[in-house]
Motif scaffolding. Structure first.
Motif, PDB file in Angstrom:
ATOM      1  N   GLY A 104       0.827  -1.199   0.000  1.00 13.59           N
ATOM      2  CA  GLY A 104       0.000   0.000   0.000  1.00 13.59           C
ATOM      3  C   GLY A 104       0.862   1.249   0.000  1.00 13.59           C
ATOM      4  O   GLY A 104       2.091   1.176  -0.028  1.00 13.59           O
ATOM      5  N   VAL A 105       0.225   2.391   0.027  1.00 14.83           N
ATOM      6  CA  VAL A 105       0.931   3.669  -0.014  1.00 14.83           C
ATOM      7  C   VAL A 105       1.482   4.002   1.370  1.00 14.83           C
ATOM      8  O   VAL A 105       0.735   4.012   2.351  1.00 14.83           O
ATOM      9  CB  VAL A 105      -0.009   4.791  -0.482  1.00 14.83           C
ATOM     10  N   PRO A 106       2.792   4.270   1.489  1.00 13.72           N
ATOM     11  CA  PRO A 106       3.365   4.650   2.790  1.00 13.72           C
ATOM     12  C   PRO A 106       2.817   6.000   3.253  1.00 13.72           C
ATOM     13  O   PRO A 106       2.539   6.891   2.433  1.00 13.72           O
ATOM     14  CB  PRO A 106       4.864   4.749   2.504  1.00 13.72           C
ATOM     15  N   THR A 107       2.669   6.136   4.557  1.00 14.23           N
ATOM     16  CA  THR A 107       2.249   7.416   5.121  1.00 14.23           C
ATOM     17  C   THR A 107       3.187   7.819   6.243  1.00 14.23           C
ATOM     18  O   THR A 107       3.671   6.963   6.998  1.00 14.23           O
ATOM     19  CB  THR A 107       0.811   7.356   5.669  1.00 14.23           C
ATOM     20  N   LEU A 108       3.472   9.117   6.327  1.00 12.18           N
ATOM     21  CA  LEU A 108       4.271   9.658   7.413  1.00 12.18           C
ATOM     22  C   LEU A 108       3.484  10.791   8.053  1.00 12.18           C
ATOM     23  O   LEU A 108       2.986  11.686   7.356  1.00 12.18           O
ATOM     24  CB  LEU A 108       5.615  10.153   6.901  1.00 12.18           C
ATOM     25  N   THR A 109       3.342  10.715   9.354  1.00 13.28           N
ATOM     26  CA  THR A 109       2.607  11.753  10.082  1.00 13.28           C
ATOM     27  C   THR A 109       3.505  12.420  11.109  1.00 13.28           C
ATOM     28  O   THR A 109       4.430  11.794  11.645  1.00 13.28           O
ATOM     29  CB  THR A 109       1.373  11.179  10.794  1.00 13.28           C
TER      30      THR A 109
ATOM     31  N   ASP B  45       8.668  16.513  18.316  1.00 16.25           N
ATOM     32  CA  ASP B  45       7.469  16.125  17.573  1.00 16.25           C
ATOM     33  C   ASP B  45       7.384  14.604  17.492  1.00 16.25           C
ATOM     34  O   ASP B  45       8.407  13.908  17.449  1.00 16.25           O
ATOM     35  CB  ASP B  45       7.498  16.685  16.151  1.00 16.25           C
ATOM     36  N   THR B  46       6.169  14.101  17.455  1.00 15.87           N
ATOM     37  CA  THR B  46       5.959  12.661  17.301  1.00 15.87           C
ATOM     38  C   THR B  46       5.834  12.331  15.823  1.00 15.87           C
ATOM     39  O   THR B  46       4.916  12.809  15.148  1.00 15.87           O
ATOM     40  CB  THR B  46       4.699  12.198  18.042  1.00 15.87           C
ATOM     41  N   VAL B  47       6.793  11.561  15.325  1.00 15.06           N
ATOM     42  CA  VAL B  47       6.819  11.173  13.915  1.00 15.06           C
ATOM     43  C   VAL B  47       6.471   9.690  13.808  1.00 15.06           C
ATOM     44  O   VAL B  47       7.005   8.869  14.558  1.00 15.06           O
ATOM     45  CB  VAL B  47       8.205  11.435  13.300  1.00 15.06           C
ATOM     46  N   SER B  48       5.569   9.372  12.879  1.00 13.97           N
ATOM     47  CA  SER B  48       5.162   7.978  12.695  1.00 13.97           C
ATOM     48  C   SER B  48       5.182   7.630  11.210  1.00 13.97           C
ATOM     49  O   SER B  48       4.663   8.376  10.381  1.00 13.97           O
ATOM     50  CB  SER B  48       3.754   7.746  13.247  1.00 13.97           C
ATOM     51  N   LEU B  49       5.811   6.519  10.890  1.00 14.66           N
ATOM     52  CA  LEU B  49       5.874   6.030   9.520  1.00 14.66           C
ATOM     53  C   LEU B  49       5.149   4.696   9.442  1.00 14.66           C
ATOM     54  O   LEU B  49       5.406   3.801  10.245  1.00 14.66           O
ATOM     55  CB  LEU B  49       7.331   5.841   9.083  1.00 14.66           C
ATOM     56  N   ASP B  50       4.235   4.584   8.478  1.00 14.13           N
ATOM     57  CA  ASP B  50       3.500   3.326   8.303  1.00 14.13           C
ATOM     58  C   ASP B  50       3.639   2.854   6.861  1.00 14.13           C
ATOM     59  O   ASP B  50       3.337   3.596   5.914  1.00 14.13           O
ATOM     60  CB  ASP B  50       2.022   3.500   8.640  1.00 14.13           C
ATOM     61  N   VAL B  51       4.131   1.623   6.697  1.00 14.67           N
ATOM     62  CA  VAL B  51       4.288   1.025   5.371  1.00 14.67           C
ATOM     63  C   VAL B  51       3.602  -0.338   5.379  1.00 14.67           C
ATOM     64  O   VAL B  51       4.130  -1.303   5.935  1.00 14.67           O
ATOM     65  CB  VAL B  51       5.773   0.861   4.986  1.00 14.67           C
ATOM     66  N   PRO B  52       2.392  -0.445   4.782  1.00 15.23           N
ATOM     67  CA  PRO B  52       1.720  -1.755   4.711  1.00 15.23           C
ATOM     68  C   PRO B  52       2.573  -2.738   3.905  1.00 15.23           C
ATOM     69  O   PRO B  52       3.191  -2.367   2.902  1.00 15.23           O
ATOM     70  CB  PRO B  52       0.415  -1.434   3.972  1.00 15.23           C
TER      71      PRO B  52
ATOM     72  N   GLY C 283       8.188   4.642  14.828  1.00 12.17           N
ATOM     73  CA  GLY C 283       8.330   6.075  15.021  1.00 12.17           C
ATOM     74  C   GLY C 283       8.536   6.412  16.484  1.00 12.17           C
ATOM     75  O   GLY C 283       8.891   5.555  17.305  1.00 12.17           O
ATOM     76  N   GLY C 284       8.315   7.679  16.821  1.00 13.81           N
ATOM     77  CA  GLY C 284       8.510   8.153  18.190  1.00 13.81           C
ATOM     78  C   GLY C 284       8.875   9.619  18.180  1.00 13.81           C
ATOM     79  O   GLY C 284       8.636  10.338  17.202  1.00 13.81           O
ATOM     80  N   LYS C 285       9.482  10.081  19.261  1.00 13.27           N
ATOM     81  CA  LYS C 285       9.863  11.480  19.388  1.00 13.27           C
ATOM     82  C   LYS C 285      11.070  11.794  18.507  1.00 13.27           C
ATOM     83  O   LYS C 285      12.027  11.027  18.440  1.00 13.27           O
ATOM     84  CB  LYS C 285      10.194  11.806  20.846  1.00 13.27           C
ATOM     85  N   ALA C 286      11.016  12.945  17.864  1.00 13.88           N
ATOM     86  CA  ALA C 286      12.069  13.329  16.931  1.00 13.88           C
ATOM     87  C   ALA C 286      13.211  14.061  17.627  1.00 13.88           C
ATOM     88  O   ALA C 286      12.991  14.890  18.512  1.00 13.88           O
ATOM     89  CB  ALA C 286      11.495  14.211  15.832  1.00 13.88           C
ATOM     90  N   VAL C 287      14.424  13.736  17.206  1.00 11.27           N
ATOM     91  CA  VAL C 287      15.615  14.495  17.547  1.00 11.27           C
ATOM     92  C   VAL C 287      16.152  15.053  16.234  1.00 11.27           C
ATOM     93  O   VAL C 287      16.344  14.305  15.268  1.00 11.27           O
ATOM     94  CB  VAL C 287      16.678  13.615  18.232  1.00 11.27           C
ATOM     95  N   VAL C 288      16.382  16.351  16.171  1.00 11.26           N
ATOM     96  CA  VAL C 288      16.820  17.009  14.944  1.00 11.26           C
ATOM     97  C   VAL C 288      18.318  17.306  15.034  1.00 11.26           C
ATOM     98  O   VAL C 288      18.772  17.915  16.008  1.00 11.26           O
ATOM     99  CB  VAL C 288      16.041  18.309  14.687  1.00 11.26           C
ATOM    100  N   VAL C 289      19.078  16.847  14.020  1.00 13.89           N
ATOM    101  CA  VAL C 289      20.518  17.113  13.998  1.00 13.89           C
ATOM    102  C   VAL C 289      20.931  17.586  12.615  1.00 13.89           C
ATOM    103  O   VAL C 289      20.386  17.151  11.599  1.00 13.89           O
ATOM    104  CB  VAL C 289      21.352  15.873  14.387  1.00 13.89           C
ATOM    105  N   ASN C 290      21.912  18.497  12.589  1.00  8.97           N
ATOM    106  CA  ASN C 290      22.472  18.984  11.333  1.00  8.97           C
ATOM    107  C   ASN C 290      23.791  18.294  11.007  1.00  8.97           C
ATOM    108  O   ASN C 290      24.191  18.204   9.858  1.00  8.97           O
ATOM    109  CB  ASN C 290      22.676  20.506  11.396  1.00  8.97           C
ATOM    110  N   ALA C 291      24.470  17.800  12.043  1.00 10.08           N
ATOM    111  CA  ALA C 291      25.718  17.065  11.907  1.00 10.08           C
ATOM    112  C   ALA C 291      25.844  16.149  13.111  1.00 10.08           C
ATOM    113  O   ALA C 291      25.267  16.419  14.170  1.00 10.08           O
ATOM    114  CB  ALA C 291      26.909  18.013  11.826  1.00 10.08           C
TER     115      ALA C 291
END
Length: 445
Positions: free
Chosen positions: A91-96, A209-216, A116-124
């Motif tokens: 199916g079509v992957p979704t990211l929220t 932010d809470t990021v969730s990826l779903d790939v059927p 998924g889970g809580k996001a940590v943002v890094v530039n390097a």
């Protein structure tokens, strides 16, 4: 057990008395012929876990048998099958992000399902990658591969901006998400899912932010195959040398382009075959030699992982493993004629090989972590002194141009010949490699 070991020793001692301690040099003609067989169109790129890989394993096994070697102790044939699970997206992957769907997601690799889970943002990554469920990488595209390696075992999902590199990758795979194939029941190298977003969408994800990826997905069982042969030694208590390579490659891409894999790693497999023939014509050594061509290295070391879980010879009997990977051409950073040895500083095996004539040099790319990126690593994590010898040339790596015509057969032949004397000395039992004080690896190091 004592009777079995005695029988093996007697078998080794009763090999033809005409055999000598030396062998004729491996010839360029034989090396080229074997390369053409393995990397030719009939093998269709030896795709991991496919019937083409199985055909290649059958061919390698036939070479082992023709050389006069035995199946490994306890094995009825020269083939070891490993059950795998192949996943395909349905199916079509979704990211929220915090429950809101974000458009434009591209999936490079994942196990499928939801994560998924809580996001940590890094530039390097600086001093290292933080432990996180989701790592949002906003740095330059050419740093992504380093981030992925550093994130293994620490991060479940990396989300980054789409780039020319990721778009080319997706184009080559038909735009379909690449779901990882694993050993049935687990046991493969740990991996990290990777998804891309348009740069403007990625910029909207904030730390926490809470990021969730779903790939059927659907799962299908399959098989990958190792080819294994054994040359007994005269002393069953002296240990065994393991010489290995991987016989699989990338097969035929969804766009119909065949990936020959002449250097990666038909070259290493050819070396194992030629060394099989050479040592079979020499008088028996004190230590036995196990020759293995693994399946599904390209899927994350599945064949070598299975071998480590189901060894035909107890792992504590294997005193050293030399993996041969991409030895068909020489990298410009290496001394003329040399193979690089990954992780050379981790044990005393490098010095021994070099002192006895092996054309080897230290890895000039320590930042690439090649030691952890080949089948030797599966065995090294089990405590076996295990290293890879490689010529490493980047331009044809995982490209349709990795053909026999782009190999340096003279370099390859000379490199293989240089290994005969030191490996024979190792098999004669006078030297047992040891890790240096901090050399033995643990997962991710």
């Amino acid at each position: 057990m004592r009777n079995i070991l005695t029988a093996i020793a007697i078998t080794a001692l009763t090999v033809s008395p005409a055999l000598s301690q030396t062998a004729a040099p491996i010839s360029r003609v034989d090396v080229l012929a074997a390369e053409r067989a393995l990397a030719g169109p009939e093998m269709r790129g030896r795709g991991s876990g496919t019937t083409d890989e199985a055909r290649a394993a059958d061919w390698v096994a036939a070479q082992f048998k023709a050389a006069g070697l035995q199946p490994a102790p306890g094995m009825a044939s020269y083939l070891q099958a490993a059950p795998i699970v192949r996943r395909t997206a349905t199916g079509v992957p979704t990211l929220t992000v915090d429950g809101t769907a974000i458009g434009g997601v591209g999936i490079l690799t994942t196990d499928g399902g939801t994560l998924g889970g809580k996001a940590v943002v890094v530039n390097a990554i600086g001093d290292g990658v933080p432990v996180a469920d989701v790592l949002v990488y906003t740095g330059p595209a050419d740093g992504l591969s380093q981030v992925r390696r550093a994130a293994r075992g620490k991060v479940k999902l990396i989300v980054t901006a789409e780039s020319d590199t990721t778009r080319r990758y997706l184009a080559a795979t038909g735009g379909k998400p690449q779901l990882r194939t694993t050993l049935e029941g687990g046991g493969a190298w740990s991996g990290v899912a990777l998804a891309t977003l348009p740069a403007d969408a990625l910029a909207k994800i904030k730390p926490g932010d809470t990021v969730s990826l779903d790939v059927p997905f659907a799962a299908q069982k399959g098989v990958t195959t190792n080819a294994i042969a054994y040359l007994p030694g005269t002393d069953p208590t002296a240990g065994v040398i393991l010489l290995s390579a991987h016989l699989d490659h990338l097969g035929v891409r969804p766009d119909g382009v065949m990936m020959p894999g002449a250097n990666d790693d038909a070259s290493g497999t050819v070396a194992v075959i030629e060394l099989t023939r050479t040592f079979a014509t020499m008088g028996p050594a004190k230590r036995g030699i196990l020759f293995v061509a693994y399946g599904s290295e390209e899927l994350g070391g599945l064949g070598s992982t299975w071998f480590g879980q189901h060894p035909p010879i107890a792992l504590d009997r294997i005193v050293a493993n030399i993996e041969l990977e991409m030895i068909g051409a020489q990298d410009a950073k290496l001394p003329k004629g040399s193979l690089m040895m990954t992780g050379a500083e981790r044990s005393d095996l490098f010095q021994m090989l070099k002192a006895n004539g092996a054309l080897v040099a230290r890895d000039p790319y320590p930042d690439q972590h090649f030691f952890e990126r080949s089948d030797n690593y599966s065995l090294a994590l089990k405590g076996i002194v295990a290293h890879t010898l490689s010529g490493w040339v980047g331009p044809t790596y995982h490209q349709p141009t990795d053909t026999v015509e782009n190999l340096d057969i003279d370099y390859m032949t000379a490199a293989i010949n240089s290994l005969v004397a030191p490996i024979r000395k190792l098999a004669d039992g006078g030297f047992t490699p040891r890790w240096t004080a901090d050399g033995r690896p643990s997962a991710g190091r």
